[in-house]
Design a protein around this motif. Sequence first.
Motif, PDB file in Angstrom:
ATOM      1  N   ILE A   1      49.171   6.277 -11.745  1.00 54.14           N
ATOM      2  CA  ILE A   1      48.122   7.110 -12.349  1.00 54.14           C
ATOM      3  C   ILE A   1      46.886   6.269 -12.634  1.00 54.14           C
ATOM      4  O   ILE A   1      45.767   6.653 -12.276  1.00 54.14           O
ATOM      5  CB  ILE A   1      48.642   7.790 -13.638  1.00 54.14           C
ATOM      6  N   VAL A   2      47.071   5.109 -13.254  1.00 49.26           N
ATOM      7  CA  VAL A   2      45.935   4.236 -13.582  1.00 49.26           C
ATOM      8  C   VAL A   2      45.203   3.817 -12.309  1.00 49.26           C
ATOM      9  O   VAL A   2      43.971   3.793 -12.272  1.00 49.26           O
ATOM     10  CB  VAL A   2      46.400   2.998 -14.386  1.00 49.26           C
ATOM     11  N   LYS A   3      45.944   3.525 -11.253  1.00 49.01           N
ATOM     12  CA  LYS A   3      45.338   3.102  -9.990  1.00 49.01           C
ATOM     13  C   LYS A   3      44.470   4.205  -9.386  1.00 49.01           C
ATOM     14  O   LYS A   3      43.392   3.941  -8.856  1.00 49.01           O
ATOM     15  CB  LYS A   3      46.443   2.705  -9.002  1.00 49.01           C
ATOM     16  N   ARG A   4      44.900   5.447  -9.513  1.00 50.67           N
ATOM     17  CA  ARG A   4      44.224   6.552  -8.846  1.00 50.67           C
ATOM     18  C   ARG A   4      43.169   7.272  -9.687  1.00 50.67           C
ATOM     19  O   ARG A   4      42.306   7.933  -9.135  1.00 50.67           O
ATOM     20  CB  ARG A   4      45.259   7.579  -8.379  1.00 50.67           C
ATOM     21  N   LEU A   5      43.238   7.160 -10.998  1.00 53.50           N
ATOM     22  CA  LEU A   5      42.309   7.948 -11.816  1.00 53.50           C
ATOM     23  C   LEU A   5      40.896   7.406 -11.767  1.00 53.50           C
ATOM     24  O   LEU A   5      40.673   6.224 -11.554  1.00 53.50           O
ATOM     25  CB  LEU A   5      42.819   8.082 -13.252  1.00 53.50           C
ATOM     26  N   SER A   6      39.960   8.317 -11.919  1.00 49.13           N
ATOM     27  CA  SER A   6      38.541   7.984 -11.952  1.00 49.13           C
ATOM     28  C   SER A   6      37.998   8.269 -13.340  1.00 49.13           C
ATOM     29  O   SER A   6      38.574   9.057 -14.095  1.00 49.13           O
ATOM     30  CB  SER A   6      37.764   8.836 -10.940  1.00 49.13           C
ATOM     31  N   ALA A   7      36.874   7.658 -13.671  1.00 49.26           N
ATOM     32  CA  ALA A   7      36.219   7.933 -14.958  1.00 49.26           C
ATOM     33  C   ALA A   7      35.993   9.438 -15.061  1.00 49.26           C
ATOM     34  O   ALA A   7      35.588  10.089 -14.099  1.00 49.26           O
ATOM     35  CB  ALA A   7      34.901   7.180 -15.054  1.00 49.26           C
ATOM     36  N   GLY A   8      36.284   9.977 -16.224  1.00 49.29           N
ATOM     37  CA  GLY A   8      36.113  11.401 -16.459  1.00 49.29           C
ATOM     38  C   GLY A   8      37.365  12.223 -16.232  1.00 49.29           C
ATOM     39  O   GLY A   8      37.436  13.373 -16.664  1.00 49.29           O
ATOM     40  N   ASP A   9      38.359  11.671 -15.543  1.00 48.34           N
ATOM     41  CA  ASP A   9      39.612  12.390 -15.325  1.00 48.34           C
ATOM     42  C   ASP A   9      40.381  12.516 -16.635  1.00 48.34           C
ATOM     43  O   ASP A   9      40.198  11.726 -17.566  1.00 48.34           O
ATOM     44  CB  ASP A   9      40.497  11.664 -14.311  1.00 48.34           C
ATOM     45  N   LEU A  10      41.277  13.489 -16.682  1.00 47.80           N
ATOM     46  CA  LEU A  10      42.131  13.725 -17.836  1.00 47.80           C
ATOM     47  C   LEU A  10      43.565  13.355 -17.474  1.00 47.80           C
ATOM     48  O   LEU A  10      44.066  13.766 -16.427  1.00 47.80           O
ATOM     49  CB  LEU A  10      42.072  15.201 -18.254  1.00 47.80           C
TER      50      LEU A  10
ATOM     51  N   THR B   1      44.050   4.474 -19.683  1.00 44.98           N
ATOM     52  CA  THR B   1      43.213   5.586 -19.219  1.00 44.98           C
ATOM     53  C   THR B   1      41.839   5.515 -19.877  1.00 44.98           C
ATOM     54  O   THR B   1      40.805   5.638 -19.206  1.00 44.98           O
ATOM     55  CB  THR B   1      43.893   6.933 -19.559  1.00 44.98           C
ATOM     56  N   ILE B   2      41.829   5.309 -21.180  1.00 47.31           N
ATOM     57  CA  ILE B   2      40.565   5.233 -21.920  1.00 47.31           C
ATOM     58  C   ILE B   2      39.745   4.032 -21.457  1.00 47.31           C
ATOM     59  O   ILE B   2      38.530   4.132 -21.283  1.00 47.31           O
ATOM     60  CB  ILE B   2      40.843   5.194 -23.434  1.00 47.31           C
ATOM     61  N   GLU B   3      40.411   2.899 -21.216  1.00 50.05           N
ATOM     62  CA  GLU B   3      39.706   1.703 -20.733  1.00 50.05           C
ATOM     63  C   GLU B   3      39.002   1.962 -19.404  1.00 50.05           C
ATOM     64  O   GLU B   3      37.950   1.400 -19.136  1.00 50.05           O
ATOM     65  CB  GLU B   3      40.685   0.542 -20.570  1.00 50.05           C
ATOM     66  N   LYS B   4      39.593   2.824 -18.561  1.00 52.15           N
ATOM     67  CA  LYS B   4      38.999   3.146 -17.263  1.00 52.15           C
ATOM     68  C   LYS B   4      37.979   4.278 -17.344  1.00 52.15           C
ATOM     69  O   LYS B   4      37.467   4.723 -16.326  1.00 52.15           O
ATOM     70  CB  LYS B   4      40.090   3.522 -16.259  1.00 52.15           C
ATOM     71  N   GLY B   5      37.706   4.770 -18.552  1.00 58.26           N
ATOM     72  CA  GLY B   5      36.716   5.825 -18.708  1.00 58.26           C
ATOM     73  C   GLY B   5      37.285   7.224 -18.594  1.00 58.26           C
ATOM     74  O   GLY B   5      36.535   8.201 -18.496  1.00 58.26           O
ATOM     75  N   GLY B   6      38.609   7.328 -18.620  1.00 54.25           N
ATOM     76  CA  GLY B   6      39.252   8.639 -18.571  1.00 54.25           C
ATOM     77  C   GLY B   6      39.513   9.178 -19.963  1.00 54.25           C
ATOM     78  O   GLY B   6      39.167   8.555 -20.975  1.00 54.25           O
ATOM     79  N   HIS B   7      40.132  10.342 -20.010  1.00 54.65           N
ATOM     80  CA  HIS B   7      40.498  11.002 -21.257  1.00 54.65           C
ATOM     81  C   HIS B   7      42.010  11.139 -21.270  1.00 54.65           C
ATOM     82  O   HIS B   7      42.619  11.377 -20.226  1.00 54.65           O
ATOM     83  CB  HIS B   7      39.847  12.384 -21.341  1.00 54.65           C
ATOM     84  N   ALA B   8      42.614  11.037 -22.449  1.00 56.07           N
ATOM     85  CA  ALA B   8      44.067  11.131 -22.557  1.00 56.07           C
ATOM     86  C   ALA B   8      44.442  12.138 -23.636  1.00 56.07           C
ATOM     87  O   ALA B   8      43.973  12.052 -24.769  1.00 56.07           O
ATOM     88  CB  ALA B   8      44.655   9.760 -22.876  1.00 56.07           C
TER      89      ALA B   8
ATOM     90  N   THR C   1      41.479   8.667 -28.265  1.00 54.95           N
ATOM     91  CA  THR C   1      40.070   8.276 -28.108  1.00 54.95           C
ATOM     92  C   THR C   1      39.922   6.781 -28.324  1.00 54.95           C
ATOM     93  O   THR C   1      40.846   6.116 -28.812  1.00 54.95           O
ATOM     94  CB  THR C   1      39.188   9.009 -29.135  1.00 54.95           C
ATOM     95  N   THR C   2      38.738   6.275 -28.027  1.00 58.65           N
ATOM     96  CA  THR C   2      38.473   4.857 -28.303  1.00 58.65           C
ATOM     97  C   THR C   2      38.579   4.578 -29.794  1.00 58.65           C
ATOM     98  O   THR C   2      38.916   3.467 -30.193  1.00 58.65           O
ATOM     99  CB  THR C   2      37.072   4.443 -27.794  1.00 58.65           C
ATOM    100  N   GLU C   3      38.331   5.592 -30.618  1.00 60.24           N
ATOM    101  CA  GLU C   3      38.379   5.416 -32.067  1.00 60.24           C
ATOM    102  C   GLU C   3      39.806   5.350 -32.619  1.00 60.24           C
ATOM    103  O   GLU C   3      40.043   4.725 -33.641  1.00 60.24           O
ATOM    104  CB  GLU C   3      37.622   6.545 -32.787  1.00 60.24           C
ATOM    105  N   ASN C   4      40.769   6.017 -31.969  1.00 59.54           N
ATOM    106  CA  ASN C   4      42.113   6.051 -32.549  1.00 59.54           C
ATOM    107  C   ASN C   4      43.194   5.339 -31.740  1.00 59.54           C
ATOM    108  O   ASN C   4      44.296   5.150 -32.236  1.00 59.54           O
ATOM    109  CB  ASN C   4      42.542   7.498 -32.834  1.00 59.54           C
ATOM    110  N   ILE C   5      42.905   4.933 -30.528  1.00 59.64           N
ATOM    111  CA  ILE C   5      43.963   4.386 -29.673  1.00 59.64           C
ATOM    112  C   ILE C   5      44.494   3.045 -30.175  1.00 59.64           C
ATOM    113  O   ILE C   5      45.684   2.773 -30.092  1.00 59.64           O
ATOM    114  CB  ILE C   5      43.522   4.310 -28.193  1.00 59.64           C
ATOM    115  N   ARG C   6      43.639   2.202 -30.732  1.00 59.54           N
ATOM    116  CA  ARG C   6      44.097   0.892 -31.218  1.00 59.54           C
ATOM    117  C   ARG C   6      45.115   1.064 -32.341  1.00 59.54           C
ATOM    118  O   ARG C   6      46.163   0.423 -32.351  1.00 59.54           O
ATOM    119  CB  ARG C   6      42.893   0.062 -31.701  1.00 59.54           C
ATOM    120  N   ALA C   7      44.854   1.978 -33.281  1.00 57.33           N
ATOM    121  CA  ALA C   7      45.792   2.218 -34.384  1.00 57.33           C
ATOM    122  C   ALA C   7      47.118   2.762 -33.843  1.00 57.33           C
ATOM    123  O   ALA C   7      48.192   2.392 -34.329  1.00 57.33           O
ATOM    124  CB  ALA C   7      45.194   3.184 -35.392  1.00 57.33           C
ATOM    125  N   ARG C   8      47.057   3.624 -32.844  1.00 59.35           N
ATOM    126  CA  ARG C   8      48.284   4.182 -32.267  1.00 59.35           C
ATOM    127  C   ARG C   8      49.084   3.120 -31.519  1.00 59.35           C
ATOM    128  O   ARG C   8      50.312   3.108 -31.572  1.00 59.35           O
ATOM    129  CB  ARG C   8      47.942   5.371 -31.378  1.00 59.35           C
TER     130      ARG C   8
END
Length: 148
Positions: A61-70, A82-89, A98-105
């Motif tokens: 999934i990481v290899k194939r996803l593009s920025a903006g993908d979900l 996914t977030i690092e590559k500009g995607g949404h999770a 999100t970039t705001e909550n992923i580190r805590a998770r």
Amino acid sequence: MKIWVDADACPVAVKEILFKAAERTETELTLVANQPLQTPPSRYITTLQVQQGFDVADNEIVKRLSAGDLVITGDIPLAAETIEKGGHALSPRGEMHTTENIRARLNMRDFLDTMRASGVETGGPAAYSQRDRQSFANHLDRFLTKHR
């Protein structure tokens, strides 16, 4: 925008919601798993079967996803990549990572892994509920409305 699904552990109810959403919004949906999957006939829905192995589907999934993908996943490290590559999770329980909550998770996940490794029973996740299903459907609908 495409939707990628970490499908090995994805609840059937979530897949059904995704199938309907892909048709309704004419959005490409790809389910990635290490086993064969059944999907309804659709020009928008495809499956990708990968080899057995730890994180093989996640890596594909990481290899194939593009920025903006979900990406639909309950896997926190996959959500982070996914977030690092500009995607949404989005989790199957309707939690948008999100970039705001992923580190805590990630930190909480690592903490619980450490606890389990030391023999502490941390319990598993609660059973997938109607409330989880509704939360997922609502968040998916809002996301697709905003990003289509």
